[in-house]
Design an enzyme around this catalytic site. Structure first.
Site, PDB file in Angstrom:
ATOM      1  N   SER A   1       9.706  -7.157   4.776  1.00 41.91           N
ATOM      2  CA  SER A   1       9.819  -6.602   3.220  1.00 41.91           C
ATOM      3  C   SER A   1      10.556  -5.450   3.193  1.00 41.91           C
ATOM      4  O   SER A   1      10.986  -4.683   4.102  1.00 41.91           O
ATOM      5  CB  SER A   1       8.417  -6.150   2.897  1.00 41.91           C
ATOM      6  OG  SER A   1       8.331  -5.463   1.618  1.00 41.91           O
TER       7      SER A   1
ATOM      8  N   TYR B   1       0.207  -2.402   4.726  1.00 41.18           N
ATOM      9  CA  TYR B   1       1.174  -3.651   4.499  1.00 41.18           C
ATOM     10  C   TYR B   1       2.456  -3.118   5.016  1.00 41.18           C
ATOM     11  O   TYR B   1       3.415  -3.831   5.762  1.00 41.18           O
ATOM     12  CB  TYR B   1       1.433  -3.608   2.972  1.00 41.18           C
ATOM     13  CG  TYR B   1       2.501  -4.776   2.445  1.00 41.18           C
ATOM     14  CD1 TYR B   1       1.945  -6.129   2.666  1.00 41.18           C
ATOM     15  CD2 TYR B   1       3.800  -4.512   2.131  1.00 41.18           C
ATOM     16  CE1 TYR B   1       2.748  -7.050   2.243  1.00 41.18           C
ATOM     17  CE2 TYR B   1       4.453  -5.342   1.638  1.00 41.18           C
ATOM     18  CZ  TYR B   1       4.136  -6.862   1.857  1.00 41.18           C
ATOM     19  OH  TYR B   1       4.911  -7.814   1.448  1.00 41.18           O
TER      20      TYR B   1
END
Length: 284
Positions: free
Chosen positions: A147, A160
């Site tokens: 990401s 995350y």
């Protein structure tokens, strides 16, 4: 990745996790149109069937595998299940992922571990399971989806970001090992920016958060998800074909990575200002 020839997709077989929606579904459609057969993996059977129907329209063979990628036994058994329906595997895309919102002190330890088991642990387990299969090919590609939050680390994204930085570190180190050993398997790390998927809507949230704050934050993040999954998938497919070591998906990902490189310690204040401007410009 220097020295690796472009990967021929037509006639190959790609295993794609998180294939029921979002980037996984869009990537499945793109690869099918390029003649790749598919093994689609997700917990969502209805979503898998929809993805499979679209892919089969391109004339390729598609198998469906409903499983929890965090399940150790299921991950270990997946290569045999795939090879029972396909003669080979030439691409593995570790795309499945989940999100968890809240400050670190608010996030339950079990929820933190749940996210790590899916976003990072499953990537490691499935890589371990499929690497011997990929290595049988004259050329194969491992694709691990990190990401932009594997390059920058926003507040309230400790779990995350930790998982996506871990995917990046694991993938880079593994790539260096494979290159050193002359393996036919290349590694591509994908860093998507704001792609219009349901991951933020489906995110687990820290217990006790005010519902109005949650709604406002979700609306703010939703306004930043500008890139269509099909456009993101096209960029990823091109990177797979070229066997690129890294792909930054979207203008926002490229911009954030540049800011991080220029300001490795203080990047967040610059990125946060840009996010604040964009949120104010776009309706929730």
């Amino acid at each position: 990745m220097a020295g690796l020839k472009p990967l021929a997709l037509r006639g190959g077989v790609a295993v794609i996790t998180g294939a029921a929606s979002g980037i996984g579904a869009a990537l499945s459609a793109k690869l099918a149109r390029r003649g790749m057969h598919l093994a689609l993996v997700d917990l969502n059977l209805a979503g898998l069937e929809a993805t499979a129907t679209q892919a089969r329209a391109a004339g390729v063979t598609v198998s469906i595998h409903v499983l929890d990628v965090a399940d150790h036994a299921a991950a270990a058994a997946l290569p045999a299940a795939v090879l029972a329906q396909h003669p080979r595997v030439s691409v593995l895309v570790n795309n499945a992922g989940v999100a968890l919102g809240g400050l670190f002190e608010q996030v339950d330890a079990d929820d933190f571990d749940w996210l790590m088991a899916i976003n990072f642990g499953a990537t490691v387990r499935l890589t371990r399971a499929f690497l011997p299969v990929l290595a049988r090919e004259p050329a194969a590609q491992l694709v691990n989806v990190s990401s932009i939050f594997g390059i920058i680390a926003p507040p309230a994204q400790t779990a995350y970001s930790a998982s996506k930085f871990a995917v990046r570190g694991f993938s880079e180190s593994l790539r260096h090992e494979l290159e050193m050993n002359g393996s036919p398997v290349g590694v591509t790390i994908v860093h998507p920016g704001g792609v219009r998927t349901a991951i933020s809507e489906n995110a687990r949230l820290a217990k006790g958060l005010d519902s109005a704050d949650v709604a406002r934050e979700r609306a703010n993040w939703r306004s930043l998800l500008a890139l269509d999954p099909a456009d993101a998938a096209e960029q990823i497919v091109v990177a797979i074909e070229r066997r690129a070591p890294r792909v930054l998906v979207g203008k926002d990902a490229k911009a954030a990575a540049l800011v991080q490189r220029l300001f490795p310690v203080t990047y967040w204040k610059h990125v946060a200002r840009d996010i604040a401007r964009r949120v104010k410009r776009k309706p929730a």
